[in-house]
Structures are given as C-alpha cells and as structure tokens.
Design an enzyme around this catalytic site. Structure first.
Site, PDB file in Angstrom:
ATOM      1  N   ALA A  56       0.841  -1.193   0.000  1.00 55.25           N
ATOM      2  CA  ALA A  56       0.000   0.000   0.000  1.00 55.25           C
ATOM      3  C   ALA A  56       0.882   1.251   0.000  1.00 55.25           C
ATOM      4  CB  ALA A  56      -0.920  -0.009   1.214  1.00 55.25           C
ATOM      5  N   GLN A  98      -0.385  -0.081  -5.573  1.00 57.47           N
ATOM      6  CA  GLN A  98      -1.635   0.045  -4.817  1.00 57.47           C
ATOM      7  C   GLN A  98      -1.700   1.437  -4.188  1.00 57.47           C
ATOM      8  OE1 GLN A  98      -2.575  -1.683  -0.880  1.00 57.47           O
ATOM      9  NE2 GLN A  98      -4.115  -2.897  -1.953  1.00 57.47           N
ATOM     10  N   HIS A 173      -6.941   1.042  -3.378  1.00 59.76           N
ATOM     11  CA  HIS A 173      -7.223   0.336  -2.125  1.00 59.76           C
ATOM     12  C   HIS A 173      -8.529   0.881  -1.539  1.00 59.76           C
ATOM     13  CE1 HIS A 173      -6.796  -1.914   1.416  1.00 59.76           C
ATOM     14  NE2 HIS A 173      -5.525  -1.676   1.724  1.00 59.76           N
ATOM     15  N   TYR A 178     -10.093   1.316   5.396  1.00 59.58           N
ATOM     16  CA  TYR A 178      -9.435   2.582   5.099  1.00 59.58           C
ATOM     17  C   TYR A 178     -10.434   3.562   4.478  1.00 59.58           C
ATOM     18  CZ  TYR A 178      -5.264   0.001   6.352  1.00 59.58           C
ATOM     19  OH  TYR A 178      -4.344  -0.732   7.047  1.00 59.58           O
ATOM     20  N   ARG A 225      -9.403  -2.947  -4.954  1.00 63.34           N
ATOM     21  CA  ARG A 225      -9.483  -3.965  -3.900  1.00 63.34           C
ATOM     22  C   ARG A 225     -10.632  -3.635  -2.968  1.00 63.34           C
ATOM     23  NH1 ARG A 225      -5.667  -6.362   1.014  1.00 63.34           N
ATOM     24  NH2 ARG A 225      -5.283  -8.251  -0.167  1.00 63.34           N
ATOM     25  N   ARG A 317       1.012 -13.647   2.703  1.00 68.28           N
ATOM     26  CA  ARG A 317       2.125 -14.029   3.566  1.00 68.28           C
ATOM     27  C   ARG A 317       2.964 -15.149   2.976  1.00 68.28           C
ATOM     28  NH1 ARG A 317      -2.175 -13.758   6.525  1.00 68.28           N
ATOM     29  NH2 ARG A 317      -2.242 -15.984   6.991  1.00 68.28           N
TER      30      ARG A 317
END
Length: 364
Positions: A56, A98, A173, A178, A225, A317
């Site tokens: 991000a 992003q 994003h 957010y 996203r 991850r």
C-alpha cells in the site's frame, strides 16, 4: 477449467500465471516515505508472480499514517520507485502500484497534529502504530464536500506518478477499513449528503476516484481492492451483499481490468467473516478478472478456479516468505514459514533473505 499456472489477460496486463502477489505492507521506506534501494531486490525476487500488487502506497501525506511506508505524491518518491519497477521488469515480471488513503486510521502525529479525515467523525477502535509506539486512534474530521475534489485529485496525481515510476498499472485500495471503505460501509458513514445514506450515495466516492484514475492510466490498467464480508478495523456494513454487489456493478461499468476481493472465511487468520463470501454474487455482475485473496494455498486456490468464481488467486504471507512461490506451488514443494517479528521491521532480515527451493536444495 484453467489452472493456476495458466496465463491470463487482465486488461492491458498479460500475466503469465494466475498466482498473483497480494499487497503486503513492509515498512522499508524512509521516514519521508521515499522507497529505499533494498525494495528493488525484494520485488525482483518475487517477479515470478503473474502480477505483483505493490505494498500500500500513500496518495498524500494526509492519507499516510504507517511508519516507513512509501508514497507516490512527490517527485522524489516517484524517482525512488523506478529501481524497483525496473528490477521487476528486468526479471520478467509485472507490477502495479496500490494507491492508499488510510482515512481515520492516520494518527495526527503523521500530519503535524491535524486530525485525520473520514466519512464521519467516528473514531476507529483500538490503537495504531506510530513512530512513538502504539497510540489510541483519534476522532476524525468528517470530510466536507468542498474538500472531496482535492482528494480525488490526489489519486490522479498518484496514478500519474505511478506510471512515471514505471508501474504497469494501479490498484485502488478500497478495502480493510481505510478511507474509501469508511465511505462505503454504514457502520462509519453517517453522512446525510450525496455521499451518505443510500447504497448509491455510499459507493459514489469509490466510483468517482476510480473514474478519475482510469482517465489517467486507462481502465485497462486499473484495479480495485474490496473487502466485503467482515468487520475490519471497526468497519462493517448491515447489508454487505447489496452494497458490494452494487459497487462491483459500478466498477464493471467503468471497465476496470481486475477486482480483488479480500474475503476470509469464518475462521480467517486475520479477520473472521461474519457472512459467507460475497464473491459468487459479485461474479454475476463483474465481467473483468476477479481475484480472490485470504488464506489460500495452492490446492484451495485451484478449487476456487475450478468452481468458476475466481480467475486469479492472490497470495500474501506465503509470497512474503517464499520469493519463488509460483515454482513451489507448481511443483508442490514445501513452503518457508514467515517470521511475524520481521513483517514491519527495518533492514534485510525477514525481507530479502528467505531461501528459494533451489537455494535450499543446494545446501543439502
């Protein structure tokens, strides 16, 4: 049905496989949010991904409240991203930026004491990371109508800078609690103007930002996203299926290249769903490439492709700890485990030192 190894075209992006790298905040930029040279090696190591979605990246100082996260609003930041995009391209990969505005999640210490902005003046629960350790979230300032054009312009500038920096496209994003998500969901959005109340009003900012970005980089290089199916950072909605289906339909009409959905299951590692995945409903109204993300391994990801809901799986991850994740999934090789203590630490440890399968074999 396609396999994870099959190529796919998402707008202008010709991805060699359907194993994409999800955005992963790592905190390796400078305090001024300028990318550091080490980031080029990190991203180049993972260039085997069908597409890398960058960590991000802030669209403005107002919207960036994570220590050592990168930005894309200044010339210095833009120039400093170039070694990373060039390294990915040299390694044969694709990378999109992003674009991120954190809204109420920004602590005032990042902005000379100024209050963060949000859809409404409702603070997030809990605490946030700052340069002085964890601190309580503060009450945000409800973003007034007259400031929204400037906010949208911040996205335009960041999108233009992303292309200048060599990115192959951008992702907006609009997930994870957010700023845009704070406008989307009714737990946070208590506005009574044209950006609040009805679903049509609450998706307005998302669509305006997306339209503005597509005018800069092209719809065929734009992704979004969303995180439809659960509480995250205090943000949720009373009717997520209706909300996010409407949002996806609006994004489809703008012709964006891909839509990524972060949808954990009821036992998700980070965030647990409180409703079933909404992706099947979104699939009915969104004709672009649909990317699913959350706790996937190769087998589970292939099942999503087989079921016809997903076109692509984004891995987070597992890509962090396995720079050669595509090779490992394709050959069903064991995966490195990530070290959570180094997710956001400084320096190379837990960043560029995870071994590949070839390196591990060579040591035997």
């Amino acid at each position: 049905m396609p396999s994870l190894s099959d190529p796919i075209r998402a707008g202008a992006l010709s991805a060699p496989n359907r194993i994409w790298m999800a955005p992963l905040t790592r905190g390796r930029a400078t305090r001024e949010h300028v990318p550091e040279p080490i980031m080029a090696q990190y991203y180049a190591q993972r260039a085997g991904a069908g597409v890398i979605i960058s960590e991000a990246t802030g669209v403005s100082q107002q919207g960036l409240g994570w220590p050592y996260a990168p930005g894309l609003w200044t010339d210095e930041q833009t120039e400093a991203w170039k070694p990373a995009t060039e390294a990915v391209h040299k390694a044969g990969g694709l990378i999109v930026a992003q674009l991120w505005h954190m809204g109420r999640i920004v602590h005032p210490s990042f902005n000379n004491g100024a209050a963060p902005v949000s859809s409404s003046n409702i603070p997030a629960p809990g605490q946030t990371h700052t340069y002085d350790g964890k601190q309580d979230y503060t009450v945000p300032r409800s973003l007034p109508l007259e400031e929204i054009p400037a906010l949208i312009e911040d996205y335009r500038i960041a999108a233009r800078n992303a292309i200048r920096a060599g990115f192959d496209g951008v992702q907006i994003h609009a997930a994870n609690g957010y700023l845009i998500d704070q406008f989307l969901r009714d737990s946070d959005n208590h506005r009574t103007d044209i950006y609040g109340g009805s679903i049509e009003n609450r998706i307005r900012l998302l669509l305006e930002v997306t339209k503005a970005v597509t005018e800069i980089v092209g719809a065929d290089r734009t992704g979004v996203r969303l995180s439809p199916n659960g509480l995250i950072q205090g943000t949720n909605d009373s009717n997520p299926q209706a909300l996010f289906t409407a949002a996806a339909k609006g994004l489809d009409e703008l012709g964006i290249a891909f839509l990524e959905l972060r949808e954990p299951d009821f036992n998700g590692t980070f965030g647990k769903a409180d409703v079933a995945p909404i992706a099947p409903h979104i699939r009915k109204v969104f004709r672009g490439v649909l990317v699913l993300n959350a706790d996937y391994d190769g087998e589970k990801g292939q099942k999503e492709l087989d079921g016809g809901v997903a076109d692509v799986i984004a891995f987070g991850r597992t890509f962090l700890a396995n720079p050669d994740l595509v090779h490992k999934i394709q050959n069903k090789l064991p995966l490195n485990k990530d070290d959570a203590l180094t997710w956001y630490s400084r320096g190379p440890k837990g960043y560029i030192d995870y071994p590949t399968a070839d390196a591990a074999t060579a040591e035997i």
